[in-house]
Scaffold this motif. Structure first.
Motif, mmCIF file in Angstrom:
data_model
loop_
_atom_site.group_PDB
_atom_site.id
_atom_site.type_symbol
_atom_site.label_atom_id
_atom_site.label_comp_id
_atom_site.label_asym_id
_atom_site.label_seq_id
_atom_site.Cartn_x
_atom_site.Cartn_y
_atom_site.Cartn_z
ATOM 1 N N LEU A 50 0.819 -1.213 0.000
ATOM 2 C CA LEU A 50 0.000 0.000 0.000
ATOM 3 C C LEU A 50 0.853 1.262 0.000
ATOM 4 O O LEU A 50 0.556 2.233 -0.694
ATOM 5 C CB LEU A 50 -0.927 -0.016 1.225
ATOM 6 N N VAL A 51 1.939 1.254 0.753
ATOM 7 C CA VAL A 51 2.747 2.467 0.889
ATOM 8 C C VAL A 51 3.969 2.488 -0.022
ATOM 9 O O VAL A 51 4.654 3.506 -0.100
ATOM 10 C CB VAL A 51 3.211 2.689 2.344
ATOM 11 N N LEU A 52 4.230 1.402 -0.703
ATOM 12 C CA LEU A 52 5.478 1.267 -1.431
ATOM 13 C C LEU A 52 5.759 2.438 -2.374
ATOM 14 O O LEU A 52 6.867 2.948 -2.419
ATOM 15 C CB LEU A 52 5.516 -0.053 -2.189
ATOM 16 N N PHE A 53 4.759 2.877 -3.104
ATOM 17 C CA PHE A 53 4.993 3.972 -4.040
ATOM 18 C C PHE A 53 4.244 5.245 -3.655
ATOM 19 O O PHE A 53 4.011 6.101 -4.491
ATOM 20 C CB PHE A 53 4.629 3.541 -5.459
ATOM 21 N N ALA A 54 3.910 5.350 -2.395
ATOM 22 C CA ALA A 54 3.192 6.537 -1.925
ATOM 23 C C ALA A 54 4.137 7.738 -1.866
ATOM 24 O O ALA A 54 4.851 7.945 -0.903
ATOM 25 C CB ALA A 54 2.569 6.267 -0.558
#
Length: 170
Positions: A50-54
């Motif tokens: 979910l946060v990998l490419f945030a």
């Protein structure tokens, strides 16, 4: 709601609650960085993804080091570690560039590390991701250019393709 403590919920034992809390943390500029760090450190792969490419651009050193830690985590699949490396490259952090160079090459004794006797590490999905990340984000840095030159001159087509962006900028 203000009475909802998203930071506490982001560390809840139930992965679904953590995912929802992290998702909400990422929506606010005030809590985005905390949400990214919590998510990158989460053992649940869905929270991590979910946060990998945030918004990796403008990431802090802490975010870069959290990505490095996960990129080195043998518990993750090689595919997910390669995605992590691509996100790391997109941070634009100097720590990221140094790690990408180290992950893709073994330095020689020259001034910039690879100018004499340097060589590429054994090919893997993570090594290819590191070279592609260097090509996409660091092709003008001398340390990265040395690695990209080695990849561009390789007999291996995948290595040459990973360095393609570098070749296009020559």
């Amino acid at each position: 709601p203000e009475e909802l403590n998203l930071l506490a919920l982001a560390t809840n034992p139930q992965p679904q609650i953590r995912r929802d809390a992290v998702r909400l943390l990422l929506k606010s500029d005030d809590t985005r960085e905390e949400g990214v760090i919590i998510g990158l450190r989460d053992d649940d792969e869905r929270v991590f993804r979910l946060v990998l490419f945030a918004t990796m651009r403008g990431a802090t050193a802490e975010t870069a080091f959290a990505l490095i830690h996960r990129a080195e985590d043998a518990r993750l699949s090689e595919e997910l570690r390669a995605r992590t490396i691509r996100a790391l490259a997109a941070t634009g952090r100097p720590e990221a560039m140094r790690w990408l160079v180290d992950h893709s090459s073994i330095a020689g004794r020259g001034f910039l590390g690879l100018s004499r006797g340097g060589r590429l590490r054994r090919k893997s999905a993570t090594m290819l991701a590191a070279i592609a990340g260097l090509a996409a984000h660091w092709s003008q840095a001398p340390e990265a250019a040395a690695v990209l030159e080695l990849a561009a001159k390789s007999k291996d087509e995948e290595l040459r393709n990973a360095a393609t962006m570098y070749l296009e900028n020559l």
